[in-house]
Write a protein that holds these residues in place. Structure first.
Motif, PDB file in Angstrom:
ATOM      1  N   PRO A 245      21.446 -28.408   1.623  1.00 26.18           N
ATOM      2  CA  PRO A 245      21.519 -28.740   0.186  1.00 26.18           C
ATOM      3  C   PRO A 245      22.796 -29.498  -0.178  1.00 26.18           C
ATOM      4  O   PRO A 245      22.767 -30.402  -1.015  1.00 26.18           O
ATOM      5  N   LEU A 246      23.927 -29.151   0.475  1.00 29.64           N
ATOM      6  CA  LEU A 246      25.181 -29.831   0.178  1.00 29.64           C
ATOM      7  C   LEU A 246      25.133 -31.282   0.647  1.00 29.64           C
ATOM      8  O   LEU A 246      25.524 -32.197  -0.085  1.00 29.64           O
ATOM      9  N   LEU A 247      24.634 -31.486   1.874  1.00 30.79           N
ATOM     10  CA  LEU A 247      24.554 -32.854   2.404  1.00 30.79           C
ATOM     11  C   LEU A 247      23.597 -33.696   1.566  1.00 30.79           C
ATOM     12  O   LEU A 247      23.868 -34.871   1.281  1.00 30.79           O
ATOM     13  N   LYS A 248      22.507 -33.089   1.145  1.00 33.27           N
ATOM     14  CA  LYS A 248      21.554 -33.811   0.307  1.00 33.27           C
ATOM     15  C   LYS A 248      22.199 -34.219  -1.013  1.00 33.27           C
ATOM     16  O   LYS A 248      21.978 -35.328  -1.516  1.00 33.27           O
ATOM     17  N   LEU A 249      23.021 -33.336  -1.564  1.00 27.37           N
ATOM     18  CA  LEU A 249      23.712 -33.618  -2.818  1.00 27.37           C
ATOM     19  C   LEU A 249      24.720 -34.748  -2.639  1.00 27.37           C
ATOM     20  O   LEU A 249      24.833 -35.648  -3.481  1.00 27.37           O
ATOM     21  N   LEU A 250      25.451 -34.724  -1.521  1.00 30.92           N
ATOM     22  CA  LEU A 250      26.479 -35.729  -1.271  1.00 30.92           C
ATOM     23  C   LEU A 250      25.886 -37.091  -0.947  1.00 30.92           C
ATOM     24  O   LEU A 250      26.430 -38.128  -1.310  1.00 30.92           O
ATOM     25  N   ASP A 251      24.769 -37.093  -0.217  1.00 35.95           N
ATOM     26  CA  ASP A 251      24.162 -38.354   0.219  1.00 35.95           C
ATOM     27  C   ASP A 251      23.195 -38.877  -0.846  1.00 35.95           C
ATOM     28  O   ASP A 251      23.403 -39.928  -1.445  1.00 35.95           O
ATOM     29  N   GLY A 252      22.124 -38.164  -1.063  1.00 33.18           N
ATOM     30  CA  GLY A 252      21.183 -38.522  -2.121  1.00 33.18           C
ATOM     31  C   GLY A 252      20.183 -39.604  -1.778  1.00 33.18           C
ATOM     32  O   GLY A 252      19.299 -39.918  -2.591  1.00 33.18           O
ATOM     33  N   SER A 253      20.291 -40.213  -0.595  1.00 34.94           N
ATOM     34  CA  SER A 253      19.391 -41.324  -0.264  1.00 34.94           C
ATOM     35  C   SER A 253      18.057 -40.852   0.300  1.00 34.94           C
ATOM     36  O   SER A 253      17.082 -41.602   0.306  1.00 34.94           O
ATOM     37  N   VAL A 254      18.011 -39.605   0.798  1.00 34.79           N
ATOM     38  CA  VAL A 254      16.807 -39.068   1.422  1.00 34.79           C
ATOM     39  C   VAL A 254      16.032 -38.239   0.408  1.00 34.79           C
ATOM     40  O   VAL A 254      16.551 -37.265  -0.141  1.00 34.79           O
ATOM     41  N   ARG A 255      14.770 -38.602   0.163  1.00 35.91           N
ATOM     42  CA  ARG A 255      13.939 -37.874  -0.783  1.00 35.91           C
ATOM     43  C   ARG A 255      12.558 -37.645  -0.171  1.00 35.91           C
ATOM     44  O   ARG A 255      12.082 -38.424   0.655  1.00 35.91           O
ATOM     45  N   VAL A 256      11.907 -36.577  -0.598  1.00 31.96           N
ATOM     46  CA  VAL A 256      10.546 -36.276  -0.152  1.00 31.96           C
ATOM     47  C   VAL A 256       9.685 -36.170  -1.398  1.00 31.96           C
ATOM     48  O   VAL A 256       9.940 -35.343  -2.274  1.00 31.96           O
ATOM     49  N   ILE A 257       8.665 -37.016  -1.479  1.00 36.02           N
ATOM     50  CA  ILE A 257       7.887 -37.124  -2.707  1.00 36.02           C
ATOM     51  C   ILE A 257       6.417 -36.770  -2.474  1.00 36.02           C
ATOM     52  O   ILE A 257       5.910 -36.826  -1.357  1.00 36.02           O
ATOM     53  N   LYS A 258       5.743 -36.409  -3.570  1.00 42.33           N
ATOM     54  CA  LYS A 258       4.318 -36.097  -3.497  1.00 42.33           C
ATOM     55  C   LYS A 258       3.528 -37.375  -3.252  1.00 42.33           C
ATOM     56  O   LYS A 258       3.891 -38.449  -3.730  1.00 42.33           O
ATOM     57  N   CYS A 259       2.422 -37.232  -2.478  1.00 38.40           N
ATOM     58  CA  CYS A 259       1.611 -38.409  -2.198  1.00 38.40           C
ATOM     59  C   CYS A 259       0.143 -38.029  -2.069  1.00 38.40           C
ATOM     60  O   CYS A 259      -0.198 -36.867  -1.824  1.00 38.40           O
ATOM     61  N   ASP A 260      -0.697 -39.022  -2.235  1.00 40.12           N
ATOM     62  CA  ASP A 260      -2.140 -38.876  -2.062  1.00 40.12           C
ATOM     63  C   ASP A 260      -2.473 -39.351  -0.657  1.00 40.12           C
ATOM     64  O   ASP A 260      -2.399 -40.556  -0.371  1.00 40.12           O
ATOM     65  N   VAL A 261      -2.836 -38.420   0.222  1.00 37.93           N
ATOM     66  CA  VAL A 261      -3.071 -38.805   1.617  1.00 37.93           C
ATOM     67  C   VAL A 261      -4.343 -39.633   1.758  1.00 37.93           C
ATOM     68  O   VAL A 261      -4.484 -40.406   2.714  1.00 37.93           O
ATOM     69  N   ASN A 262      -5.274 -39.475   0.840  1.00 40.88           N
ATOM     70  CA  ASN A 262      -6.505 -40.268   0.901  1.00 40.88           C
ATOM     71  C   ASN A 262      -6.224 -41.741   0.649  1.00 40.88           C
ATOM     72  O   ASN A 262      -6.726 -42.617   1.338  1.00 40.88           O
ATOM     73  N   LEU A 263      -5.405 -42.000  -0.376  1.00 40.49           N
ATOM     74  CA  LEU A 263      -5.049 -43.372  -0.726  1.00 40.49           C
ATOM     75  C   LEU A 263      -3.824 -43.861   0.029  1.00 40.49           C
ATOM     76  O   LEU A 263      -3.501 -45.047  -0.021  1.00 40.49           O
ATOM     77  N   ALA A 264      -3.143 -42.940   0.728  1.00 38.29           N
ATOM     78  CA  ALA A 264      -1.928 -43.264   1.478  1.00 38.29           C
ATOM     79  C   ALA A 264      -0.878 -43.903   0.579  1.00 38.29           C
ATOM     80  O   ALA A 264      -0.259 -44.920   0.921  1.00 38.29           O
ATOM     81  N   GLU A 265      -0.672 -43.290  -0.608  1.00 42.18           N
ATOM     82  CA  GLU A 265       0.330 -43.814  -1.527  1.00 42.18           C
ATOM     83  C   GLU A 265       0.911 -42.678  -2.364  1.00 42.18           C
ATOM     84  O   GLU A 265       0.295 -41.617  -2.504  1.00 42.18           O
ATOM     85  N   PRO A 266       2.107 -42.874  -2.922  1.00 35.40           N
ATOM     86  CA  PRO A 266       2.756 -41.821  -3.701  1.00 35.40           C
ATOM     87  C   PRO A 266       1.973 -41.464  -4.959  1.00 35.40           C
ATOM     88  O   PRO A 266       1.255 -42.283  -5.519  1.00 35.40           O
ATOM     89  N   ILE A 267       2.127 -40.228  -5.384  1.00 35.52           N
ATOM     90  CA  ILE A 267       1.588 -39.777  -6.670  1.00 35.52           C
ATOM     91  C   ILE A 267       2.665 -39.972  -7.733  1.00 35.52           C
ATOM     92  O   ILE A 267       3.807 -39.553  -7.546  1.00 35.52           O
ATOM     93  N   ARG A 268       2.307 -40.606  -8.819  1.00 32.71           N
ATOM     94  CA  ARG A 268       3.276 -40.855  -9.891  1.00 32.71           C
ATOM     95  C   ARG A 268       2.904 -40.058 -11.132  1.00 32.71           C
ATOM     96  O   ARG A 268       1.720 -39.801 -11.396  1.00 32.71           O
ATOM     97  N   GLY A 269       3.915 -39.659 -11.862  1.00 33.30           N
ATOM     98  CA  GLY A 269       3.710 -38.891 -13.075  1.00 33.30           C
ATOM     99  C   GLY A 269       3.325 -39.771 -14.244  1.00 33.30           C
ATOM    100  O   GLY A 269       3.120 -40.986 -14.117  1.00 33.30           O
ATOM    101  N   LYS A 270       3.239 -39.164 -15.432  1.00 31.17           N
ATOM    102  CA  LYS A 270       2.851 -39.903 -16.638  1.00 31.17           C
ATOM    103  C   LYS A 270       3.840 -41.007 -16.969  1.00 31.17           C
ATOM    104  O   LYS A 270       3.493 -42.010 -17.611  1.00 31.17           O
TER     105      LYS A 270
END
Length: 480
Positions: A245-270
């Motif tokens: 958690p500390l390294l993630k806070l210091l770096d911030g470039s690595v993210r894991v996001i929700k995605c639609d595996v059927n469409l092979a693309e990220p899920i976006r909010g409203k």
């Protein structure tokens, strides 16, 4: 000084020379000279020179700076080919800055001038060139490279070159484990202290380390196109590193996001922005692109390059490299590779990760390796799971009743393979990763496929033979 040890058999080298002779006139027009090591026994054709003579006439001092005074860090240095697991291989651009950065990748495993790194992998791919060759140049150690991977000669070559570090990738470790045990397993003239690579599955991790007497296994995650790399330094089985958690806070470039595996693309909010997953939840790994310090160089071809960039991810104007990999990060920061986004599929409204299913199949007695993929069934939503498997040496058949029971205990019903194909030839990339597209295209038609086929029969709790009598699928639908 780098010492490059190469070996090959004479027929193979003759074939290479014959191919070069065909294009020698074109090479001469381009001003390209061809050198060959001196231990080749045949007479060399005109235009190909022995390298030993050239080496004797060179100076031991560094090249004058004037030779490279106009070269900058941002200039193109070379191209690396992606492995092509989910599509065709693509040529990825690499600058001098990227080359220098890559040369420090093995600093954390203690690579030093006294090491000998043995690699059986192709130099056109990043594992051997970036992590092997460039790292050896930086520290001045020996790089011993085989012409190609040989399961029967691998350990002989490790001993021959006094290797202290070996590289693996894909299914190499599984193939080595499948060989009959020998009295000299794990016996070397010098200590083999490190195995470094990616694709070592958890079911054989500790067995591989123990049988071949290796001090440390460093499993990593990386992408040829990306400036980020994770590496497992503390030996936790099944992980590719840790992002605290500390390294993630210091770096911030690595993210894991929700995605639609059927469409092979990220899920976006409203709001049109991507949504980060919770700790322990599987999602798509994306990495921030910053033009100066962490650029995405892309491929030869603007269209292919643009496909890998996600824009306006968390705020307007930002951009992220789409790794195409599904991972999960545990609450304590350990990173687990789950699957390739293009390999994961949906069945009965649920996501099925092919890598996880394959790992479970690999642990069943008698199965040498499993390649899991989704196949289309006419009239059905999503894709049904299918596994192409090879059998262990000496095994002629499986107890499908026991296999059904085993999979029922290990997997939810939607994830259990609906079809099984027993094959003797697994389709692999040049870096020993499973290809899936051709198997998926062939589907489960017994008229088109000569390999033995089986389908899951939930009524009789087993896998039954799939043949012309049990096909078409209409007859099977109620039993899947």
């Amino acid at each position: 000084m780098i010492r490059l040890h190469c070996y090959t058999d004479i027929p193979a080298e003759s074939d290479l020379i014959n191919k070069i002779v065909e294009i020698l006139p074109d090479l001469r027009q381009l001003g390209i000279r061809v050198w060959l090591r001196d231990n080749f026994t045949q007479d060399l054709p005109d235009g190909i020179e022995p390298i030993e003579h050239q080496l004797q006439s060179t100076y031991g001092s560094p090249s004058p700076k004037s030779y490279r005074s106009e070269i900058t860090f941002e200039d193109q240095a070379y191209y690396i080919f992606t492995s092509g697991t989910t599509g065709l291989p693509k040529a990825c651009k690499r600058t001098h800055r990227a080359a220098v950065a890559a040369s420090f990748a093995l600093e954390s495993v203690g690579l030093g001038p006294d090491d000998v790194l043995y690699s059986p992998l192709p130099l056109y791919h990043s594992a051997a060139f970036n992590l092997g060759f460039l790292n050896c140049i930086r520290v001045g150690c020996t790089f011993a490279i085989g012409r190609k991977f040989s399961v029967t000669r691998f350990w002989e070559d490790v001993r021959k070159h006094h290797a202290t570090i070996i590289q693996y990738i894909g299914e190499i470790c599984r193939y080595l484990m499948a060989q009959p045990k020998k009295p000299d397993d794990g016996v070397y003239p010098v200590k083999l202290r490190v195995a470094c690579g990616n694709g070592l599955r958890p079911d054989i991790w500790e067995h591989f380390k123990t049988r071949f007497n290796i001090d440390h296994i460093y499993e990593f995650w990386g992408a040829t196109e990306c400036y980020k790399m994770f590496i497992n330094l503390d030996g936790k089985v099944g992980t590719v590193g840790r992002l605290s958690p500390l390294l993630k806070l210091l770096d911030g470039s690595v993210r894991v996001i929700k995605c639609d595996v059927n469409l092979a693309e990220p899920i976006r909010g409203k709001d049109g922005k991507c949504i980060e997953v919770a700790p322990g939840e599987t999602g798509l790994l994306v990495i921030a692109v910053v033009n100066d310090t962490s650029p995405f160089l892309g491929y030869i071809g603007k269209k292919e390059t643009e496909k890998k960039i996600l824009r306006n991810v968390f705020k307007d104007g930002d951009s992220y490299f789409n790794s195409g990999d599904l991972i999960k990060i545990s609450p304590d920061g350990y990173i687990y590779f789950v699957d390739r986004l293009g390999d994961t599929f949906r069945w009965k409204g649920e996501n099925v990760a092919t890598t996880e299913v394959a790992q479970i199949l690999d642990e069943f007695p008698g199965i040498m390796e499993a390649n899991v993929y989704g196949v289309t069934i006419p009239g059905q939503d999503g894709k049904a799971g299918m596994a192409a498997i090879t059998l262990s040496a000496g095994v002629e058949s499986l107890d499908f009743k026991k296999l059904y029971s085993y999979l029922s205990d290990k997997l939810p019903s939607y994830a259990r393979p609906k079809f099984i194909r027993i094959t003797s030839n697994m389709d692999l990339t040049g870096t020993f990763k499973h290809k899936k597209s051709e198997f998926a295209k062939q589907g489960f038609d017994p008229i088109q496929i000569t390999d033995p086929l089986y389908y899951i029969n939930n009524e009789s709790t087993t896998y039954d033979i799939l043949n012309a009598d049990s096909f078409p699928f209409v007859k099977l639908c109620s039993k899947l």
